[in-house]
Design a protein around this motif. Sequence first.
Motif, PDB file in Angstrom:
ATOM      1  N   ALA A  93       0.842  -1.196   0.000  1.00  0.00           N
ATOM      2  CA  ALA A  93       0.000   0.000   0.000  1.00  0.00           C
ATOM      3  C   ALA A  93       0.874   1.241   0.000  1.00  0.00           C
ATOM      4  O   ALA A  93       1.832   1.347   0.779  1.00  0.00           O
ATOM      5  N   GLY A  94       0.566   2.183  -0.887  1.00  0.00           N
ATOM      6  CA  GLY A  94       1.310   3.435  -0.946  1.00  0.00           C
ATOM      7  C   GLY A  94       2.564   3.406  -1.791  1.00  0.00           C
ATOM      8  O   GLY A  94       3.229   4.435  -1.952  1.00  0.00           O
ATOM      9  N   VAL A  95       2.887   2.236  -2.364  1.00  0.00           N
ATOM     10  CA  VAL A  95       4.058   2.144  -3.235  1.00  0.00           C
ATOM     11  C   VAL A  95       3.763   2.889  -4.548  1.00  0.00           C
ATOM     12  O   VAL A  95       2.652   2.808  -5.076  1.00  0.00           O
ATOM     13  N   PRO A  96       4.704   3.646  -5.091  1.00  0.00           N
ATOM     14  CA  PRO A  96       4.469   4.346  -6.355  1.00  0.00           C
ATOM     15  C   PRO A  96       4.052   3.383  -7.464  1.00  0.00           C
ATOM     16  O   PRO A  96       4.585   2.271  -7.573  1.00  0.00           O
ATOM     17  N   LEU A  97       3.111   3.817  -8.287  1.00  0.00           N
ATOM     18  CA  LEU A  97       2.581   2.994  -9.370  1.00  0.00           C
ATOM     19  C   LEU A  97       2.916   3.644 -10.711  1.00  0.00           C
ATOM     20  O   LEU A  97       2.639   4.820 -10.925  1.00  0.00           O
TER      21      LEU A  97
END
Length: 246
Positions: A93-97
């Motif tokens: 969760a919250g990792v850059p995409l």
Amino acid sequence: MRGWQGHELTRAAGVRFHAALLGDAAAPEVVCVHGLGCSHRYFLPLARRLAPGLRVVAPDLPGFGRTPAGHEVLDVRGLSLALAAWLRATGRAGVPLVANSVGCQVVVDLAAHSPDLLGPVVLNGPTMDPTAPTMARQALRWLAAGRRERPSLPLVLLRDYLDCGPRRLLRTLRAALDDPVGSKLGLVTTPAVVVRGSHDSVVSRGWAAEVARRLPRGRLVEVPGAAHTLNYSAPAELARIVRAIL
């Protein structure tokens, strides 16, 4: 898996998710979300540019690449729910995409039901341009874009298209055309960059600019001379943009 350091298998959304990995396991992660009919394979050039200092994780959505699916063909909401389940199961969760093409629609839809999972986003060639609202027009634009891509890209995509099959490919395209992506852009409240190649015939400059305008924290970056699939055909330029937003 040639070129990738390894792979990861995770049970999520009722399937065994496959993801390709490249980079130091202790480095900050970036998750790459593929487009229509594609898989982790065409993210390898970008992954090689990002891997110094970053760990690239490229999952295959259900029915594509090495992630199996049943007879059901998932629409954009189904794909984004599956991606959400995988992000939660893997603690990302919250990792850059970083998304390409229809993958951009999947990421935008993620904001509609799971905004807590979004980190900064890079939308490379976001579909579907409303000036080409039919499958026929989209097909013509994609064929035109292919002339500007690296010559080896069709070989990579052919394998992916054979993996998913024509039925899944066409039904997913239909679902992407029906997806009201424009009405959801305002829900993406994290920092966002819309990236367009100046020779992208799939996504017009007008549509890319409109996407960036509707994103609360969005901006548009154009890459001169590039086409639709920057992660494969212009990876150095896209890597610089990704590193800048991080």
